[in-house]
Write a protein that holds these residues in place. Structure first.
Motif, PDB file in Angstrom:
ATOM      1  N   ASP A 103       0.797  -1.228   0.000  1.00  0.00           N
ATOM      2  CA  ASP A 103       0.000   0.000   0.000  1.00  0.00           C
ATOM      3  C   ASP A 103       0.826   1.273   0.000  1.00  0.00           C
ATOM      4  O   ASP A 103       0.289   2.375   0.199  1.00  0.00           O
ATOM      5  CB  ASP A 103      -0.924   0.006   1.231  1.00  0.00           C
ATOM      6  N   VAL A 104       2.126   1.130  -0.204  1.00  0.00           N
ATOM      7  CA  VAL A 104       2.972   2.335  -0.269  1.00  0.00           C
ATOM      8  C   VAL A 104       3.663   2.382  -1.626  1.00  0.00           C
ATOM      9  O   VAL A 104       3.946   1.332  -2.227  1.00  0.00           O
ATOM     10  CB  VAL A 104       4.009   2.324   0.867  1.00  0.00           C
ATOM     11  N   PRO A 105       3.914   3.604  -2.090  1.00  0.00           N
ATOM     12  CA  PRO A 105       3.393   4.878  -1.564  1.00  0.00           C
ATOM     13  C   PRO A 105       1.958   5.113  -2.054  1.00  0.00           C
ATOM     14  O   PRO A 105       1.496   4.428  -2.959  1.00  0.00           O
ATOM     15  CB  PRO A 105       4.353   5.902  -2.158  1.00  0.00           C
ATOM     16  N   GLY A 106       1.290   6.058  -1.423  1.00  0.00           N
ATOM     17  CA  GLY A 106      -0.040   6.417  -1.896  1.00  0.00           C
ATOM     18  C   GLY A 106      -1.088   6.407  -0.808  1.00  0.00           C
ATOM     19  O   GLY A 106      -1.980   7.253  -0.810  1.00  0.00           O
ATOM     20  N   LYS A 107      -1.017   5.463   0.124  1.00  0.00           N
ATOM     21  CA  LYS A 107      -1.999   5.404   1.202  1.00  0.00           C
ATOM     22  C   LYS A 107      -1.359   5.968   2.469  1.00  0.00           C
ATOM     23  O   LYS A 107      -0.374   5.432   2.975  1.00  0.00           O
ATOM     24  CB  LYS A 107      -2.477   3.974   1.419  1.00  0.00           C
ATOM     25  N   GLU A 108      -1.965   7.035   2.961  1.00  0.00           N
ATOM     26  CA  GLU A 108      -1.354   7.790   4.054  1.00  0.00           C
ATOM     27  C   GLU A 108      -1.157   6.954   5.310  1.00  0.00           C
ATOM     28  O   GLU A 108      -0.100   7.004   5.942  1.00  0.00           O
ATOM     29  CB  GLU A 108      -2.226   9.002   4.362  1.00  0.00           C
ATOM     30  N   SER A 124      -0.935   3.637   5.647  1.00  0.00           N
ATOM     31  CA  SER A 124       0.096   2.614   5.437  1.00  0.00           C
ATOM     32  C   SER A 124       1.482   3.225   5.436  1.00  0.00           C
ATOM     33  O   SER A 124       2.443   2.645   5.969  1.00  0.00           O
ATOM     34  CB  SER A 124      -0.162   1.867   4.135  1.00  0.00           C
ATOM     35  N   GLU A 125       1.600   4.401   4.862  1.00  0.00           N
ATOM     36  CA  GLU A 125       2.884   5.090   4.875  1.00  0.00           C
ATOM     37  C   GLU A 125       3.310   5.427   6.302  1.00  0.00           C
ATOM     38  O   GLU A 125       4.484   5.263   6.679  1.00  0.00           O
ATOM     39  CB  GLU A 125       2.809   6.360   4.038  1.00  0.00           C
ATOM     40  N   THR A 156       7.229  -3.128  -7.225  1.00  0.00           N
ATOM     41  CA  THR A 156       7.286  -2.005  -8.160  1.00  0.00           C
ATOM     42  C   THR A 156       8.466  -1.098  -7.813  1.00  0.00           C
ATOM     43  O   THR A 156       8.950  -1.072  -6.672  1.00  0.00           O
ATOM     44  CB  THR A 156       5.987  -1.178  -8.120  1.00  0.00           C
ATOM     45  N   ALA A 204       8.283   2.096  -7.635  1.00  0.00           N
ATOM     46  CA  ALA A 204       7.799   3.122  -6.710  1.00  0.00           C
ATOM     47  C   ALA A 204       7.924   2.652  -5.265  1.00  0.00           C
ATOM     48  O   ALA A 204       8.342   3.414  -4.386  1.00  0.00           O
ATOM     49  CB  ALA A 204       6.344   3.476  -7.038  1.00  0.00           C
ATOM     50  N   GLN A 205       7.567   1.405  -5.013  1.00  0.00           N
ATOM     51  CA  GLN A 205       7.714   0.858  -3.670  1.00  0.00           C
ATOM     52  C   GLN A 205       9.183   0.834  -3.258  1.00  0.00           C
ATOM     53  O   GLN A 205       9.528   1.185  -2.118  1.00  0.00           O
ATOM     54  CB  GLN A 205       7.133  -0.548  -3.615  1.00  0.00           C
ATOM     55  N   TYR A 230      10.483   4.342  -2.455  1.00  0.00           N
ATOM     56  CA  TYR A 230       9.923   4.853  -1.204  1.00  0.00           C
ATOM     57  C   TYR A 230      10.601   4.199   0.001  1.00  0.00           C
ATOM     58  O   TYR A 230      10.994   4.886   0.951  1.00  0.00           O
ATOM     59  CB  TYR A 230       8.421   4.597  -1.173  1.00  0.00           C
TER      60      TYR A 230
END
Length: 526
Positions: free
Chosen positions: A448-453, A455-456, A480, A482-483, A486
């Motif tokens: 769920d990261v990045p993107g979900k506050e 979970s971050e 990914t 992105a993951q 992050y």
């Protein structure tokens, strides 16, 4: 535990099958054959069915590599025995057309042919996994000799033909072997429960049996048809067993933690798989986030089922935990992984660590630390290259013995990782008290990261907490870029996931490492 008792009953299945085969071989030559050719055929066919089904049961339960040769040899020996024994009886009329119309009473052929037919049908139903129908037929087979015993008890002479006594022992042993093989299936498994409810059920069945037999005797005393009464009583006994076992536990009244009925047979297959070493290991690389180098691999178990192919770990690990089979299974994984890592002498794999998942049951087992020392000594693997992974629930429920084992492992240099952190109890006390080395961020947060506050926030808190307690942070399940970016930004040290490599067999892992060495220059990030 119920499942352990049922598995011990299942272990009797091959021995009962062997006993049935031996009984047939020993009994057949000493039979005084009747004059009618049809009766000889009936007797031979009955014994042939018993041997065939017993061999099938033996083949399935033992899984011997030469079982096909053994089965063929036994069948050829029995056919030769039929030829020699029947041929030596000169008084049997061999002219079938002239002999068969002779007086052959129906009640002489019925008992053995019925027993053989029911056993064969039960074997087929067992093969297609219609366990309840198969067990019902086997109950009928097991109670068929009751007819003769009841006839003797009621004073009824020569009630059910002359062949039934000849075939009863071999048939009973054959039926018992087949029933023991599938005893863990519902509904017969309920009859063997070891708790108070199981004992209550058995008392009720025994009392009802006694009542049925007494009522049958009363019927004979008052001149009811004596030949029908034992059959009626036997059918009543069968009905009692069937009805009680299928209805008594319909609401699941069990006072101990047990496997679901459908998993009991699966547990027996799992135990056989451990005995026959049907498992193999795959390895997922762990990469240094900063340098891009391979720092270790996680050893993961896979099951190559002989009939169903590869069985996923989430299908059998839970069953292994409940049955205690996780202890011998985990011992095999630990030794096989250490042997394999020691064999790697080239490239990045020569210095790689190996992570092995250890169950709380293993940690609590007597002699676990000694076994780890023995494996390290036998394989020659440096203790610093072995990482024991434990879920956080193992620490929460650990006792003094488990803590002592952990301390002993740390003293000899074995590394300790806390797996799936954040998904269970998340007790911070053990993070403070356990001398761990690695903290693994669970894939459920990574997904769920990045993107979900939220979970971050949780992921960041886990990393910061682990860093402050001097853990090295491993992010698992990264898929990914992105993951990866992050998590690298948060300060994670190591990473594993499909973005870098899937779990793979040993030879594929070596090819993957070789390909990396050719494509990625040393010192550059992958």
């Amino acid at each position: 535990m119920r499942h352990r008792f049922l598995r011990s009953v299942q272990k009797l299945a091959p021995w009962l099958a062997i006993a049935s085969i031996v009984t047939v071989f020993l009994t057949f030559p000493f039979i005084t054959f009747p004059n009618e050719y049809g009766l000889c055929i009936a007797l031979s066919l009955s014994f042939l069915v018993f041997i065939t089904v017993s061999l099938r049961t033996l083949h399935v339960t033992w899984r011997h590599q030469h079982s096909s040769i053994i089965s063929a040899s036994v069948m050829l020996l029995f056919l030769a025995e039929i030829f020699l024994v029947v041929g030596s009886h000169r008084h049997i009329a061999l002219n079938l057309a002239a002999a068969y119309p002779a007086v052959v009473r129906f009640d002489q052929l019925t008992p053995d042919l019925l027993m053989a037919a029911l056993i064969m049908l039960a074997s087929v139903l067992c093969h297609i996994q219609w366990s309840k129908c198969s067990q019902a037929l086997l109950c009928i087979v097991m109670l068929l000799p009751v007819n003769g015993l009841l006839a003797w008890l009621y004073g009824i002479p020569d009630a059910y033909g002359q062949l039934s006594l000849l075939a009863s022992l071999g048939g009973l042993l054959c039926a018992a072997a087949l029933l023991a093989k599938q005893i863990s299936q519902t509904s017969m498994s309920y009859l063997l429960l070891l708790d108070d409810s199981g004992r209550h059920l058995r008392w009720i069945v025994c009392i009802l049996f006694l009542c049925a037999i007494v009522l049958g005797g009363v019927g004979v005393y008052f001149k009811h048809d004596p030949r029908v009464t034992p059959i009626i009583v036997t059918l009543s006994l069968i009905a009692i067993v069937s009805i009680m076992t299928t209805t008594y536990y319909r609401k699941g009244v069990v006072h101990e933690q047990v496997l679901p009925p459908e998993d009991l047979a699966f547990a027996s297959e799992l135990e056989a798989a451990i005995a026959h070493q049907e498992f193999y290991l795959v390895y997922q690389p762990q990469i240094d986030f900063n340098s891009g180098k391979l720092v270790g691999v996680e050893a993961l178990i896979r099951w190559q089922h002989p009939q169903h192919g590869v069985v996923p770990p989430n299908r059998f690990i839970g069953v292994a935990e409940l049955t205690g089979l996780i202890v011998p299974m985990g011992a095999w994984v630990l030794k096989a992984a250490c042997q394999q890592v020691t064999a790697w002498q080239d490239g990045e794999l020569a210095a790689a660590k190996v992570s092995v998942n250890v169950s709380p049951l293993q940690l609590q087992a007597e002699g676990f630390t000694d076994y780890v020392r023995q494996v390290l000594r036998e394989t020659g693997l440096a203790a610093e290259r072995l990482v024991i992974e434990l879920t956080e629930s193992a620490f929460v429920h650990s006792d003094c013995k488990s803590m002592q084992n952990l301390q002993a492992l740390k003293r000899i240099g074995v590394k300790l990782a806390i797996d799936d952190f954040g998904t269970g109890y998340s007790c911070l006390a053990y993070l403070r008290d356990i001398p761990g080395d690695y903290l693994k961020v669970d894939r459920s947060f990574v997904n769920d990261v990045p993107g979900k506050e939220r979970s971050e926030a949780v992921t960041s808190a886990i990393v910061v907490l682990g860093k402050n307690l001097h853990y090295q942070i491993v992010a698992e399940g990264v898929e990914t870029e992105a993951q990866a970016n992050y998590l690298r930004g948060l300060g994670c040290d190591f990473v594993q996931g499909f973005l870098y490599a899937r779990p793979m067999p040993e030879h594929e892992l070596q090819q993957w490492v070789q390909a990396r060495a050719e494509v990625t220059p040393a010192g550059h990030q992958a």
